[in-house]
Scaffold this active site. Structure first.
Site, PDB file in Angstrom:
ATOM      1  N   ALA A  14      54.503   7.523  37.068  1.00 43.36           N
ATOM      2  CA  ALA A  14      54.021   6.194  37.473  1.00 43.36           C
ATOM      3  C   ALA A  14      52.992   6.253  38.591  1.00 43.36           C
ATOM      4  CB  ALA A  14      55.190   5.310  37.890  1.00 43.36           C
ATOM      5  N   LYS A  16      53.899   7.590  41.874  1.00 38.80           N
ATOM      6  CA  LYS A  16      54.633   7.424  43.149  1.00 38.80           C
ATOM      7  C   LYS A  16      54.082   8.307  44.261  1.00 38.80           C
ATOM      8  CE  LYS A  16      58.455   8.812  41.198  1.00 38.80           C
ATOM      9  NZ  LYS A  16      58.025   8.939  39.788  1.00 38.80           N
ATOM     10  N   THR A  17      53.938   9.589  43.966  1.00 40.69           N
ATOM     11  CA  THR A  17      53.559  10.546  45.010  1.00 40.69           C
ATOM     12  C   THR A  17      52.127  10.313  45.472  1.00 40.69           C
ATOM     13  OG1 THR A  17      55.097  12.139  44.045  1.00 40.69           O
ATOM     14  CG2 THR A  17      53.475  12.993  45.608  1.00 40.69           C
ATOM     15  N   ASP A  84      58.746   9.015  48.610  1.00 41.34           N
ATOM     16  CA  ASP A  84      58.401   8.778  47.202  1.00 41.34           C
ATOM     17  C   ASP A  84      59.634   8.768  46.300  1.00 41.34           C
ATOM     18  OD1 ASP A  84      59.009  11.489  47.017  1.00 41.34           O
ATOM     19  OD2 ASP A  84      57.237  11.998  45.828  1.00 41.34           O
TER      20      ASP A  84
END
Length: 209
Positions: A14, A16-17, A84
């Site tokens: 998605a 996140k990081t 995250d």
């Protein structure tokens, strides 16, 4: 900064990081990243989920707990912290990956240690369709991820969204269907602007231009 502890969450692929790095840089915040590459069971799990799901999830829970517990000992509230992952991720993935009896045992262990951790002030959830997730997974090219079925990603997605709604978590819920936080400054700005506001518990929806 209104929020001292921010968590970015979402499905596999998605973003996140990427978003966590950008927010941490913007706010000069301490960053907490999931160390998934250290889990020796991860490649084995994708080859043989039934055999390796339980040790995979136990390893992840132990590592996440250790990491977040150390963060609290460093005095969480002296500096903005951005992570995250949400520790509850352990339970959500276990619910999808484990058979019922193993999940009940896992949940008992989770309940014992979860109460020892600090919950984030706000959750940023990146919601992207499975097609977008698969494109991102192909792009980052981790070998063991390339055969993840659409159905698995859909089940993870449903488990996340159900949990967030059921527990009425204070959430900045972002439609990340066209997200490009690295390449489009306007996308990052939507998140930065959202973090300037106060929210009631529940989901607060944002779309990217």
């Amino acid at each position: 900064m209104k929020y001292q502890f921010i968590t970015v969450e979402g499905n596999i692929g998605a973003g996140k990081t990427t978003l966590t790095h950008l927010l941490a840089k913007h706010f000069d915040a301490r960053i907490v990243l999931e160390e998934f590459a250290d889990n020796p069971f991860l490649p084995k799990f994708y080859d043989n989920p039934q055999q390796y799901a339980f040790p995979l999830e136990l390893f992840f829970m132990a590592e996440r707990y250790k990491q977040l517990k150390e963060m609290v000992h460093k005095d969480l509230f002296q500096q903005t912290t951005i992570s995250d992952y949400l520790f509850t991720k352990c339970l959500l993935f276990a619910k999808v990956n484990l058979p019922e009896e193993e999940f009940r045992l896992y949940q008992k262990l989770f309940d014992i240690i979860h109460q020892q951790l600090v919950f984030p002030d706000i959750l940023i959830y990146l919601h992207a369709p499975v097609q977008k997730l698969q494109a991102n997974i192909r792009k980052r090219n981790r070998e063991y991820e390339q055969s993840i079925p659409d159905e698995y990603l859909f089940n993870i997605q449903e488990t996340y969204t159900s949990y967030i709604k059921q527990h009425n978590i204070k959430t900045i819920f972002i439609d990340a269907s066209n997200a490009d936080f690295l390449g489009n400054e306007k996308h990052l700005q939507v998140v930065l602007d959202a973090l300037e506001r106060e929210y009631e518990p529940g989901q607060h929806y944002f779309t990217l231009p």
